[in-house]
Design an enzyme around this catalytic site. Structure first.
Site, PDB file in Angstrom:
ATOM      1  N   VAL A 224       1.079   9.537   3.355  1.00  0.00           N
ATOM      2  CA  VAL A 224       0.190  10.188   4.325  1.00  0.00           C
ATOM      3  C   VAL A 224       0.969  11.079   5.284  1.00  0.00           C
ATOM      4  CG1 VAL A 224       0.191   8.274   6.005  1.00  0.00           C
ATOM      5  CG2 VAL A 224      -1.764   9.818   5.891  1.00  0.00           C
TER       6      VAL A 224
ATOM      7  N   GLY B  16      -5.432   5.531  -0.657  1.00  0.00           N
ATOM      8  CA  GLY B  16      -5.898   5.324   0.714  1.00  0.00           C
ATOM      9  C   GLY B  16      -5.002   6.059   1.693  1.00  0.00           C
ATOM     10  N   GLU B  17      -4.901   5.509   2.891  1.00  0.00           N
ATOM     11  CA  GLU B  17      -4.072   6.049   3.977  1.00  0.00           C
ATOM     12  C   GLU B  17      -4.642   7.329   4.587  1.00  0.00           C
ATOM     13  OE1 GLU B  17      -0.025   6.700   2.724  1.00  0.00           O
ATOM     14  OE2 GLU B  17       0.240   4.645   1.999  1.00  0.00           O
ATOM     15  N   GLY B  18      -5.545   8.020   3.888  1.00  0.00           N
ATOM     16  CA  GLY B  18      -5.994   9.346   4.301  1.00  0.00           C
ATOM     17  C   GLY B  18      -5.448  10.437   3.408  1.00  0.00           C
TER      18      GLY B  18
END
Length: 356
Positions: A97, A323-325
Site C-alpha cells: 500500500v 486489501g490494504e487499499g
C-alpha cells in the site's frame, strides 16, 4: 454523530449531471467513446453538484486495523499478531500500500480501531509519511461464532471513528478518500456481512482470503453459516448487523464512507472488506451509494456479490486479494482521468473541429 451524518447525505444533483452529460457531447471525441469513464464523471458531477466536478485530489487512504475473535475458530493459518506487525510495516513505509500510495501521491493514515496486540516500536517517520491515529475501541472483537462480536455501543464507536477520520482528512484538504484495511481473519466477518445484507448463501459469500487450504476453507464456510443462524442479523438494522457479526475495521470503514458522502466527497472502495462495509453504509443511508466508486473487483466472491447489490461496476479487474487499499490506489488514476476529461478536453467549437 452517526444519525446526523446519515441525515446529511443527499441525492446526486440532477442539473449537474445533465450538464456533465451535455458537456461530454460537445467534447472532441465520439459520443460515448470513453465508456464507463463518462458515466463515472457524470456521477461525480452529481456528487459535487458542479460541472465539471473538482479533480479528486489530493487523495488520502485510510487503513483501519483491527483483530478478530473468530480467529480462534481456525479460519486462517496466519497468527493474530501479524495485524499489529503489518501496521508497523505500514508506518515504516514498507508495505505494498505504501508503494502504490507513493506512486499516485496519496497520503496514508493508519487507524488502530481494534488491535489486540501491542504495536512494535515505531521507526522514525519522515515528514509527510504515514501517520498513526490511536482510536482503539476494544482489543479485537469477540468470537462471532460464540457470541456477538461487539456491543451496539462498540459498533457505534467504531462507525463514528470512521466518520471523524473522514472529516479530519477532508478538512485537511483531501479531495477523495480511499478505503484501506488490515486484520488477520477479517474476510470471515466480511463474508457474514455480505451474506446478511445480500441474502446470498454462505458458500457464495466466502472466499479463501489469504489463500487457505480446502479443510480451512470448509471450516470457514461452516463458521459463516453458523454465525448467520446464531445471530439472524437483520439488514434493516445495520448497527445491529455490525455489532453481531462485523469487525471494528468494517464498522469504521462504513463510517468513513458515510462521512465522505455527507461531505459530497467520493469514497474509492478497495476489496471485499471495503464493499462489505459499503453494504452497511448503504443500509444506514441509501443515498451514500452515490459517493461510492468501486476501485476493483476483488478475487473474493463476496465482493462481486456486494457490488451487484450496490449496483456498482468495478473500474479494474486484476485478480487482487491483498486489501490494504491497494486496488483502490491502482484505480485512482482512472477516476482522476475521468474528471480531467471534463476540465481539459476541448469542445468541437473551441478546437475548430468539424462534427459529423
Amino acid at each position: 454523530m452517526l444519525e446526523s451524518t446519515a441525515a446529511a447525505i443527499r441525492p446526486l444533483d440532477e442539473p449537474a449531471m445533465v450538464a456533465a452529460g451535455e458537456l461530454h457531447g460537445r467534447l472532441t471525441k465520439p459520443a460515448g467513446s470513453l465508456g464507463a469513464l463518462e458515466e463515472l464523471s457524470v456521477r461525480l458531477a452529481g456528487l459535487a453538484a458542479a460541472c465539471p466536478p473538482p479533480l479528486p485530489e489530493p487523495a488520502a487512504v485510510a487503513i483501519f486495523a483491527g483483530d478478530h475473535g473468530v480467529h480462534a475458530q481456525g479460519v486462517t493459518p496466519w497468527p493474530q499478531e501479524v495485524t499489529a506487525q503489518m501496521v508497523g510495516n505500514f508506518l515504516a513505509g514498507g508495505a505494498v500500500v505504501n508503494a502504490f500510495a507513493r506512486q499516485v501521491g496519496a497520503s496514508v493514515t493508519v487507524v488502530d480501531v481494534g488491535l489486540a496486540t501491542p504495536l512494535p516500536p515505531a521507526p522514525p517517520v519522515p515528514a509527510g509519511g504515514p501517520r498513526l491515529v490511536a482510536a482503539n475501541v476494544r482489543p479485537g472483537t469477540r468470537d462471532l461464532a460464540v457470541t456477538a462480536a461487539l456491543t451496539r455501543d462498540e459498533a457505534r464507536a467504531a462507525v463514528e471513528t470512521g466518520i471523524r477520520v473522514a472529516r479530519e482528512l477532508i478538512d485537511a484538504g483531501a479531495g477523495i478518500l480511499l478505503t484501506g484495511d488490515m486484520g488477520i481473519g477479517n474476510t470471515t466477518p466480511a463474508a457474514v456481512l455480505v451474506a446478511a445484507f445480500t441474502g446470498i448463501a454462505p458458500a457464495e459469500a466466502t472466499g479463501r482470503g489469504t489463500g487457505v487450504d480446502d479443510p480451512t476453507y470448509a471450516r470457514k464456510v461452516d463458521v459463516v453459516r453458523a454465525a448467520l443462524a446464531r445471530h439472524a442479523p437483520d439488514p434493516a438494522d445495520p448497527l445491529g448487523v455490525l455489532a453481531a457479526v462485523g469487525g471494528l475495521e468494517h464498522a469504521a470503514l462504513a463510517g468513513l464512507i458515510l462521512g465522505a458522502a455527507a461531505r459530497r466527497v467520493p469514497a474509492l472502495l478497495d476489496g471485499v472488506i471495503a464493499v462489505s462495509a459499503a453494504l452497511a453504509a448503504a443500509a444506514f443511508a441509501p443515498e451514500a451509494v452515490g459517493a461510492m466508486v468501486a476501485g476493483h473487483r476483488s478475487a473474493e466472491p463476496g465482493a462481486s456479490a456486494a457490488l451487484r447489490h450496490l449496483g456498482l461496476d468495478p473500474l479494474i479487474d486484476l485478480g487482487l486479494r491483498l486489501g490494504e487499499g491497494t486496488g483502490a490506489l491502482l484505480a485512482l488514476p482512472v477516476v482522476t482521468g475521468a474528471v480531467r476529461v471534463l476540465h481539459e478536453v476541448a469542445t468541437f467549437d473551441s478546437a475548430g473541429v468539424a462534427e459529423k
